[in-house]
Scaffold this motif. Sequence first.
Motif, PDB file in Angstrom:
ATOM      1  N   VAL A  69      12.594  48.851  72.350  1.00 31.12           N
ATOM      2  CA  VAL A  69      12.069  48.135  73.510  1.00 31.12           C
ATOM      3  C   VAL A  69      13.047  47.072  73.983  1.00 31.12           C
ATOM      4  N   GLU A  70      13.601  46.315  73.049  1.00 29.17           N
ATOM      5  CA  GLU A  70      14.511  45.225  73.390  1.00 29.17           C
ATOM      6  C   GLU A  70      15.782  45.729  74.068  1.00 29.17           C
ATOM      7  N   ASN A  71      16.290  46.855  73.596  1.00 26.41           N
ATOM      8  CA  ASN A  71      17.588  47.327  74.073  1.00 26.41           C
ATOM      9  C   ASN A  71      17.526  48.346  75.202  1.00 26.41           C
ATOM     10  N   PHE A  72      16.395  49.051  75.333  1.00 26.45           N
ATOM     11  CA  PHE A  72      16.387  50.173  76.258  1.00 26.45           C
ATOM     12  C   PHE A  72      15.220  50.195  77.241  1.00 26.45           C
ATOM     13  N   GLY A  73      14.448  49.133  77.277  1.00 28.88           N
ATOM     14  CA  GLY A  73      13.475  48.977  78.346  1.00 28.88           C
ATOM     15  C   GLY A  73      12.253  49.863  78.309  1.00 28.88           C
ATOM     16  N   TYR A  74      11.906  50.362  77.145  1.00 29.75           N
ATOM     17  CA  TYR A  74      10.664  51.131  77.025  1.00 29.75           C
ATOM     18  C   TYR A  74       9.474  50.179  76.907  1.00 29.75           C
ATOM     19  N   THR A  75       8.319  50.645  77.309  1.00 29.94           N
ATOM     20  CA  THR A  75       7.084  49.895  77.115  1.00 29.94           C
ATOM     21  C   THR A  75       6.462  50.337  75.801  1.00 29.94           C
TER      22      THR A  75
END
Length: 230
Positions: free
Chosen positions: A74-80
């Motif tokens: 989540v922090e690095n790749f913008g997933y929810t």
Amino acid sequence: MWRRAASLSSSIFSSSSSRRALRDRGAYSSKAMEFSSAEPFKGEGCLSKEKNLYITFVLGGPGSGKGTQCAKIVENFGYTHLSAGELLRQEIASNSEDGVMILDMIKEGKIVPSEVTVKLIQKGMESCDNGKFLIDGFPRNEENRTAFEQIIGAEPNIVLFFDCPEEEMIKRVLNRNEGRVDDNIETIRKRLKVFAASHYPVIDYYSKKGKLCKVAIVYLTATFWFCIDH
């Protein structure tokens, strides 16, 4: 397209390509592997019609490290990130009618209906514009899986399974400063037994469909992350 990467000094993939990487580049190198993922299944659910969904299920027993790795993704790749357990806890804390019902069922030792959990996940998915979802701790069983497909109208693009030796998971749960206050070796073994009985049919199902990515974590201090390029 996903790009899978690991720090091989402390973790090992369960694939033949990763074993070759260990031989070819040494235990302290890193290896990136790419593979194509299937297109999202489009069904009758409202979300599948309104969004271009990219769904990842994340499975692993207590102490397998899946929560830590979800946070990295989540922090690095913008997933929810949507945690099924956390969504249930939030609903209980809201003191809503559904929350009261969920709490009563848990107190009575009953299993929360799959439809209830899926609708909480659906609500979380509808509340954001992002179409990329990391759904943690779900599906827990075959009933969860079929309910998700029917209600959401989509299948996951990929399923991550963090496979960790039982003794290692027990060490991690006992050594961490969170979790159940009554955790001990026997209660954790029982939880792992329940996990295996309920989750492995789901894991086997997605393995046969070619959607399972199994990650074998070996060491207590394992550092692992998935780099996602989609």
